[in-house]
Write a protein that holds these residues in place. Structure first.
Motif, PDB file in Angstrom:
ATOM      1  N   LYS A 118      19.265  26.799 -35.021  1.00  0.00           N
ATOM      2  CA  LYS A 118      20.414  25.922 -34.796  1.00  0.00           C
ATOM      3  C   LYS A 118      20.601  25.072 -36.051  1.00  0.00           C
ATOM      4  O   LYS A 118      19.635  24.823 -36.791  1.00  0.00           O
ATOM      5  CB  LYS A 118      20.233  25.041 -33.566  1.00  0.00           C
ATOM      6  N   PRO A 119      21.805  24.619 -36.314  1.00  0.00           N
ATOM      7  CA  PRO A 119      22.059  23.849 -37.539  1.00  0.00           C
ATOM      8  C   PRO A 119      21.345  22.501 -37.514  1.00  0.00           C
ATOM      9  O   PRO A 119      21.196  21.868 -36.475  1.00  0.00           O
ATOM     10  CB  PRO A 119      23.582  23.647 -37.527  1.00  0.00           C
ATOM     11  N   LEU A 120      20.902  22.076 -38.693  1.00  0.00           N
ATOM     12  CA  LEU A 120      20.360  20.737 -38.906  1.00  0.00           C
ATOM     13  C   LEU A 120      20.968  20.170 -40.182  1.00  0.00           C
ATOM     14  O   LEU A 120      21.434  20.923 -41.045  1.00  0.00           O
ATOM     15  CB  LEU A 120      18.837  20.767 -39.033  1.00  0.00           C
ATOM     16  N   PRO A 121      20.930  18.853 -40.357  1.00  0.00           N
ATOM     17  CA  PRO A 121      21.466  18.274 -41.591  1.00  0.00           C
ATOM     18  C   PRO A 121      20.683  18.728 -42.819  1.00  0.00           C
ATOM     19  O   PRO A 121      19.516  19.136 -42.725  1.00  0.00           O
ATOM     20  CB  PRO A 121      21.300  16.762 -41.375  1.00  0.00           C
ATOM     21  N   ARG A 122      21.330  18.648 -43.946  1.00  0.00           N
ATOM     22  CA  ARG A 122      20.678  18.942 -45.218  1.00  0.00           C
ATOM     23  C   ARG A 122      19.467  18.048 -45.391  1.00  0.00           C
ATOM     24  O   ARG A 122      19.457  16.893 -44.992  1.00  0.00           O
ATOM     25  CB  ARG A 122      21.666  18.699 -46.362  1.00  0.00           C
ATOM     26  N   GLY A 123      18.420  18.571 -46.007  1.00  0.00           N
ATOM     27  CA  GLY A 123      17.256  17.762 -46.305  1.00  0.00           C
ATOM     28  C   GLY A 123      17.288  17.264 -47.740  1.00  0.00           C
ATOM     29  O   GLY A 123      18.325  17.263 -48.402  1.00  0.00           O
ATOM     30  N   GLY A 124      16.115  16.823 -48.232  1.00  0.00           N
ATOM     31  CA  GLY A 124      16.027  16.372 -49.611  1.00  0.00           C
ATOM     32  C   GLY A 124      16.579  14.974 -49.821  1.00  0.00           C
ATOM     33  O   GLY A 124      16.851  14.235 -48.870  1.00  0.00           O
ATOM     34  N   VAL A 125      16.776  14.619 -51.071  1.00  0.00           N
ATOM     35  CA  VAL A 125      17.154  13.240 -51.397  1.00  0.00           C
ATOM     36  C   VAL A 125      18.574  12.906 -50.965  1.00  0.00           C
ATOM     37  O   VAL A 125      18.924  11.734 -50.820  1.00  0.00           O
ATOM     38  CB  VAL A 125      16.998  12.974 -52.910  1.00  0.00           C
ATOM     39  N   GLU A 126      19.407  13.919 -50.736  1.00  0.00           N
ATOM     40  CA  GLU A 126      20.774  13.669 -50.298  1.00  0.00           C
ATOM     41  C   GLU A 126      20.944  13.922 -48.808  1.00  0.00           C
ATOM     42  O   GLU A 126      22.064  13.872 -48.292  1.00  0.00           O
ATOM     43  CB  GLU A 126      21.748  14.551 -51.092  1.00  0.00           C
ATOM     44  N   GLY A 127      19.855  14.198 -48.121  1.00  0.00           N
ATOM     45  CA  GLY A 127      19.949  14.542 -46.718  1.00  0.00           C
ATOM     46  C   GLY A 127      19.973  13.334 -45.796  1.00  0.00           C
ATOM     47  O   GLY A 127      19.656  12.215 -46.193  1.00  0.00           O
ATOM     48  N   ASP A 281      10.997  13.756 -49.508  1.00  0.00           N
ATOM     49  CA  ASP A 281      12.369  14.174 -49.803  1.00  0.00           C
ATOM     50  C   ASP A 281      12.482  14.768 -51.198  1.00  0.00           C
ATOM     51  O   ASP A 281      13.210  15.748 -51.414  1.00  0.00           O
ATOM     52  CB  ASP A 281      13.325  12.988 -49.680  1.00  0.00           C
ATOM     53  N   ALA A 282      11.774  14.187 -52.153  1.00  0.00           N
ATOM     54  CA  ALA A 282      11.824  14.687 -53.525  1.00  0.00           C
ATOM     55  C   ALA A 282      11.226  16.092 -53.615  1.00  0.00           C
ATOM     56  O   ALA A 282      11.735  16.942 -54.363  1.00  0.00           O
ATOM     57  CB  ALA A 282      11.080  13.734 -54.458  1.00  0.00           C
ATOM     58  N   ARG A 283      10.172  16.335 -52.856  1.00  0.00           N
ATOM     59  CA  ARG A 283       9.570  17.676 -52.862  1.00  0.00           C
ATOM     60  C   ARG A 283      10.532  18.700 -52.272  1.00  0.00           C
ATOM     61  O   ARG A 283      10.690  19.806 -52.812  1.00  0.00           O
ATOM     62  CB  ARG A 283       8.256  17.661 -52.078  1.00  0.00           C
ATOM     63  N   VAL A 284      11.158  18.346 -51.177  1.00  0.00           N
ATOM     64  CA  VAL A 284      12.129  19.252 -50.567  1.00  0.00           C
ATOM     65  C   VAL A 284      13.279  19.513 -51.528  1.00  0.00           C
ATOM     66  O   VAL A 284      13.729  20.656 -51.713  1.00  0.00           O
ATOM     67  CB  VAL A 284      12.653  18.666 -49.238  1.00  0.00           C
ATOM     68  N   GLU A 285      13.772  18.459 -52.164  1.00  0.00           N
ATOM     69  CA  GLU A 285      14.881  18.589 -53.105  1.00  0.00           C
ATOM     70  C   GLU A 285      14.515  19.517 -54.259  1.00  0.00           C
ATOM     71  O   GLU A 285      15.290  20.414 -54.630  1.00  0.00           O
ATOM     72  CB  GLU A 285      15.272  17.209 -53.635  1.00  0.00           C
ATOM     73  N   ALA A 286      13.328  19.307 -54.829  1.00  0.00           N
ATOM     74  CA  ALA A 286      12.914  20.092 -55.989  1.00  0.00           C
ATOM     75  C   ALA A 286      12.698  21.562 -55.638  1.00  0.00           C
ATOM     76  O   ALA A 286      13.014  22.454 -56.435  1.00  0.00           O
ATOM     77  CB  ALA A 286      11.629  19.505 -56.571  1.00  0.00           C
ATOM     78  N   GLU A 287      12.189  21.821 -54.445  1.00  0.00           N
ATOM     79  CA  GLU A 287      11.842  23.193 -54.084  1.00  0.00           C
ATOM     80  C   GLU A 287      13.002  23.977 -53.481  1.00  0.00           C
ATOM     81  O   GLU A 287      13.010  25.208 -53.535  1.00  0.00           O
ATOM     82  CB  GLU A 287      10.676  23.189 -53.094  1.00  0.00           C
ATOM     83  N   HIS A 288      13.986  23.283 -52.910  1.00  0.00           N
ATOM     84  CA  HIS A 288      15.015  24.011 -52.169  1.00  0.00           C
ATOM     85  C   HIS A 288      16.441  23.746 -52.619  1.00  0.00           C
ATOM     86  O   HIS A 288      17.343  24.509 -52.248  1.00  0.00           O
ATOM     87  CB  HIS A 288      14.904  23.667 -50.675  1.00  0.00           C
ATOM     88  N   TYR A 289      16.684  22.698 -53.390  1.00  0.00           N
ATOM     89  CA  TYR A 289      18.062  22.386 -53.763  1.00  0.00           C
ATOM     90  C   TYR A 289      18.271  22.204 -55.263  1.00  0.00           C
ATOM     91  O   TYR A 289      19.415  22.251 -55.722  1.00  0.00           O
ATOM     92  CB  TYR A 289      18.527  21.098 -53.057  1.00  0.00           C
ATOM     93  N   ASP A 290      17.218  21.971 -56.000  1.00  0.00           N
ATOM     94  CA  ASP A 290      17.358  21.679 -57.424  1.00  0.00           C
ATOM     95  C   ASP A 290      17.621  22.974 -58.184  1.00  0.00           C
ATOM     96  O   ASP A 290      16.737  23.824 -58.306  1.00  0.00           O
ATOM     97  CB  ASP A 290      16.099  20.991 -57.949  1.00  0.00           C
ATOM     98  N   ASP A 291      18.845  23.112 -58.704  1.00  0.00           N
ATOM     99  CA  ASP A 291      19.222  24.312 -59.449  1.00  0.00           C
ATOM    100  C   ASP A 291      19.047  24.141 -60.956  1.00  0.00           C
ATOM    101  O   ASP A 291      19.448  25.014 -61.735  1.00  0.00           O
ATOM    102  CB  ASP A 291      20.691  24.674 -59.187  1.00  0.00           C
ATOM    103  N   THR A 292      18.438  23.021 -61.350  1.00  0.00           N
ATOM    104  CA  THR A 292      18.245  22.785 -62.770  1.00  0.00           C
ATOM    105  C   THR A 292      17.264  23.816 -63.330  1.00  0.00           C
ATOM    106  O   THR A 292      16.145  23.938 -62.831  1.00  0.00           O
ATOM    107  CB  THR A 292      17.679  21.377 -63.020  1.00  0.00           C
TER     108      THR A 292
END
Length: 295
Positions: A118-127, A281-292
């Motif tokens: 089921k859908p959940l909100p985005r995680g990471g630093v912007e979640g 949140d930073a770990r989630v962001e770096a591993e799943h959303y950071d496209d840098t």
């Protein structure tokens, strides 16, 4: 949910058509194991850890389902793609399957495998967190089942212990039940692990007691080590939590959730709780959303 599709025994079916046999041992006896997972950006967070815990649960039940980690991960990925979901709640269940209606299981296993999402909100630093406010906790009379009865490391479909604990909350309207072990020490929440701060140390009930080895619990302990924070894993009294300087609970969907009150006593979050939330949140962001790209 009507538009969602679930994965049932290798087939993607509409959620309202996702069924299992009434003779399935998961339905009849709770003879099944499961994992609650969270997908961020299309990938499951800490899949290897979840797969290892699922294998441990199956081993505790002598459930030789014969399914590999890659196979199970593929079914999850297929379910996420079929529902066009990147940020989602995922529940993976493996039962002993349909067998003759007797308590003693057969050695031959044809497992039933179900993936729900089921859908959940985005995680990471912007979640945004899935919870609306810090948690209120209530210590309940229901005790945690001792390991000698049902191993705490086994995450099974039989969740009556947690259900009975949550039913007690109807009086207080608290968010989470705090269960004690047979000796009266803190064990865990009905669906969460407990953490609190005493002085400069992070405290949490030890896995020597009837405590589920939570994936988020392990992540928090890893963060504490990386930040050089002392950790005390041991046996604690309920007053240790009530008198704490700050407290939080963890699970896969809540991530790190601050605690507002315990048994009506104000505890609240604090700098360490904020630190763990920020690093998580930073770990989630770096591993799943950071496209840098790596330099």
């Amino acid at each position: 949910m009507a538009d969602l599709r679930f994965h049932v025994d290798g087939e993607l079916v509409p959620a309202e058509e996702a069924t299992v046999s009434v003779r399935d041992r998961g339905f009849m006896y709770g003879d099944a194991v499961f994992e609650t997972l969270r997908a961020y950006g299309g990938d499951v967070f800490r899949w290897d850890a979840h797969a290892d815990r699922l294998a441990g649960s199956a081993d505790a039940l002598s459930l030789d389902h014969g399914l590999g980690s890659d196979d199970l991960e593929r079914r999850i990925d297929e379910t996420l793609r079929a529902n066009d979901l990147e940020d989602a709640y995922v529940k993976l269940s493996v039962t002993r399957g349909v067998q003759p209606g007797k308590l003693t299981p057969s050695e031959d296993v044809d497992p039933t495998v179900v993936v729900q999402v089921k859908p959940l909100p985005r995680g990471g630093v912007e979640g945004d967190p899935v919870w609306d406010a810090p948690a209120t906790l209530q210590t309940v009379k229901t005790r945690r089942v001792p390991d000698a009865a049902i191993p705490s490391r086994a995450k099974t479909h039989n969740y009556l212990n947690g259900i009975l604990a949550r039913l007690e909350l109807r009086v207080s309207d608290a968010d989470e039940a705090v269960l004690l072990d047979g000796a009266g020490h803190l064990a865990e929440g009905a669906t969460s692990n407990l953490f609190f701060v005493d002085g400069d140390a992070l405290c949490t009930p030890s896995l020597d007691g009837p405590v589920l080895p939570g994936i988020t619990r392990a992540e928090v302990l890893d963060i504490a080590e990386s930040e050089g924070l002392p950790v005390h894993e041991g046996a604690f009294a309920p007053d240790d939590l009530r008198d704490a300087e700050e407290a939080f609970v963890t699970n896969t969907t809540w991530e790190v959730r601050p605690v507002e009150t315990v048994d009506g006593i104000e505890v609240g979050g604090g700098p360490l709780t904020a630190l763990f939330r920020r690093v998580y949140d930073a770990r989630v962001e770096a591993e799943h959303y950071d496209d840098t790209p790596d330099l």
